[in-house]
Design an enzyme around this catalytic site. Structure first.
Site, PDB file in Angstrom:
ATOM      1  N   LYS A   1      44.239  44.968  31.334  1.00 40.28           N
ATOM      2  CA  LYS A   1      44.320  45.565  32.676  1.00 40.28           C
ATOM      3  C   LYS A   1      45.560  46.460  32.771  1.00 40.28           C
ATOM      4  CE  LYS A   1      41.687  41.829  34.796  1.00 40.28           C
ATOM      5  NZ  LYS A   1      41.610  40.608  35.571  1.00 40.28           N
TER       6      LYS A   1
ATOM      7  N   GLN B   1      45.545  36.537  38.370  1.00 38.65           N
ATOM      8  CA  GLN B   1      44.547  36.217  37.348  1.00 38.65           C
ATOM      9  C   GLN B   1      44.102  34.759  37.493  1.00 38.65           C
ATOM     10  OE1 GLN B   1      43.194  38.434  35.313  1.00 38.65           O
ATOM     11  NE2 GLN B   1      41.924  36.978  34.203  1.00 38.65           N
TER      12      GLN B   1
ATOM     13  N   ASP C   1      40.714  42.809  43.712  1.00 37.90           N
ATOM     14  CA  ASP C   1      39.685  41.966  43.103  1.00 37.90           C
ATOM     15  C   ASP C   1      38.501  41.759  44.053  1.00 37.90           C
ATOM     16  OD1 ASP C   1      39.895  40.954  40.487  1.00 37.90           O
ATOM     17  OD2 ASP C   1      41.514  39.579  41.052  1.00 37.90           O
TER      18      ASP C   1
HETATM   19  N1  GUN Z   1      39.356  35.699  35.761  1.00 37.10           N
HETATM   20  C1  GUN Z   1      38.186  36.079  35.183  1.00 37.10           C
HETATM   21  N2  GUN Z   1      37.737  37.235  35.723  1.00 37.10           N
HETATM   22  C2  GUN Z   1      38.648  37.592  36.662  1.00 37.10           C
HETATM   23  C3  GUN Z   1      38.738  38.694  37.560  1.00 37.10           C
HETATM   24  O1  GUN Z   1      37.886  39.595  37.606  1.00 37.10           O
HETATM   25  N3  GUN Z   1      39.827  38.699  38.369  1.00 37.10           N
HETATM   26  C4  GUN Z   1      40.776  37.722  38.334  1.00 37.10           C
HETATM   27  N4  GUN Z   1      41.789  37.816  39.183  1.00 37.10           N
HETATM   28  N5  GUN Z   1      40.710  36.683  37.519  1.00 37.10           N
HETATM   29  C5  GUN Z   1      39.649  36.618  36.685  1.00 37.10           C
END
Ligand code: GUN
Length: 291
Positions: free
Chosen positions: A53, A97, A120
């Site tokens: 990311k 996350q 998100d």
């Molecule tokens: N863990 C797995 N996929 C995601 C996501 O798209 N966003 C976040 N914040 N955590 C995750």
């Protein structure tokens, strides 16, 4: 006949090139898009996702910061940091996350993020907006899947869409998006009695369970579109999806690979959401709103 593979990586690169132009326009107008990613603990997969990311931000010109806390951190410290980021006018997006260690109340953390910075799309206000058909931030993985279907000109109206997995991150928002496009949607999960009965009816099948290779060719309707959201590592070290690609591609018409399918699109949609947040900030600054 073997299926056509949807190249998520190529589409992601195209979309990121377009995002770079939007980022440059924002910078010229005085707004530099900025994302802060919070990672708690040392989960290996989460570390890889977060690194990807941050690298995606660097590629597109988005300022990014990664705040990494030890797994035994006091949640108050993270809540306080989120409050600071909410109040910081230079920050457009905040992402925590998931999963979080056991001492955290995950829904309380998600609720603490300002809905305006919730790139998100996990805050209850944004989930509600999506469900009502007026999304502000669309969760990145299902958003990426919709972009892939759009690119392939898949007509969803009246189609049978079957999603395997009922998570808040993928399954439920995926259902809302497919429903909004006129598909008839079924969500299967661990308590579903006859999974193959459902998958064999699917014109569009989305697998998001996290179980390696569980969907095989004989579970797929001939000519179906198969979207594999799973990213699993086999004992051999090889990455694979929830779908057994080799057998599924003999039955499906269109299929996403792992890696190189949905994964790169998830990151791209996070960048898209961050740029959209920055564009809203820029518009409100131009309009003279306090920020
Ligand atoms: N863990 C797995 N996929 C995601 C996501 O798209 N966003 C976040 N914040 N955590 C995750």
């Amino acid at each position: 006949m073997a299926a056509v593979t949807i190249d998520g990586k190529a589409l992601a690169l195209d979309l990121q090139a377009a995002l770079q132009i939007r980022v440059q326009a924002l910078i010229q107008a005085g707004t530099r898009p900025a994302l802060t990613v919070i990672l708690v603990g040392a989960d290996a997969a989460s570390q890889v996702y977060v690194r990807n990311k941050v690298q995606g931000c660097e590629r597109t010109g988005i300022v990014s910061a990664m705040l990494h806390y030890p797994s035994d951190v006091d949640p108050t410290i993270v809540f306080d940091r989120i409050a600071e980021l909410n109040a910081d006018p230079a920050i457009d997006g905040i992402l925590v996350q998931l999963p979080l260690p056991a001492q955290f109340d995950e829904s309380a953390i998600l609720a603490a993020i300002s809905p305006d910075k919730d790139v998100d799309g996990f805050h209850a206000a944004n989930v509600g907006a999506l469900t009502q058909g007026a999304p502000r931030f669309i969760p990145c993985t299902p958003y990426g899947v919709m972009k892939m279907l759009e690119k392939e000109k898949v007509e969803l109206k009246g189609k049978e869409a079957v999603i395997i997995g009922r998570s808040n991150i993928v399954g439920k928002p995926m259902a809302a998006l497919l429903l909004a496009k006129g598909a008839t949607v079924t969500i299967c999960h661990s308590q579903t009695r006859d999974l193959a009965f459902h998958t064999r009816r699917a014109d569009v099948l989305v697998a998001a369970v996290g179980r390696p290779l569980m969907i095989t060719g004989e579970m797929i309707k001939p000519g179906a579109i198969v979207i594999d959201v799973g990213i699993n590592r086999l004992a051999s070290g090889r990455l694979c999806g929830d779908v057994d690609f080799d057998s599924a591609k003999e039955t499906a018409a269109l299929i996403t690979p792992v890696p190189g399918g949905v994964g790169p699109m998830t990151i791209t949609m996070l960048l898209t959401n961050t740029v959209e947040a920055a564009e809203r900030r820029s518009a409100s600054v131009q309009a003279g709103a306090p920020h």
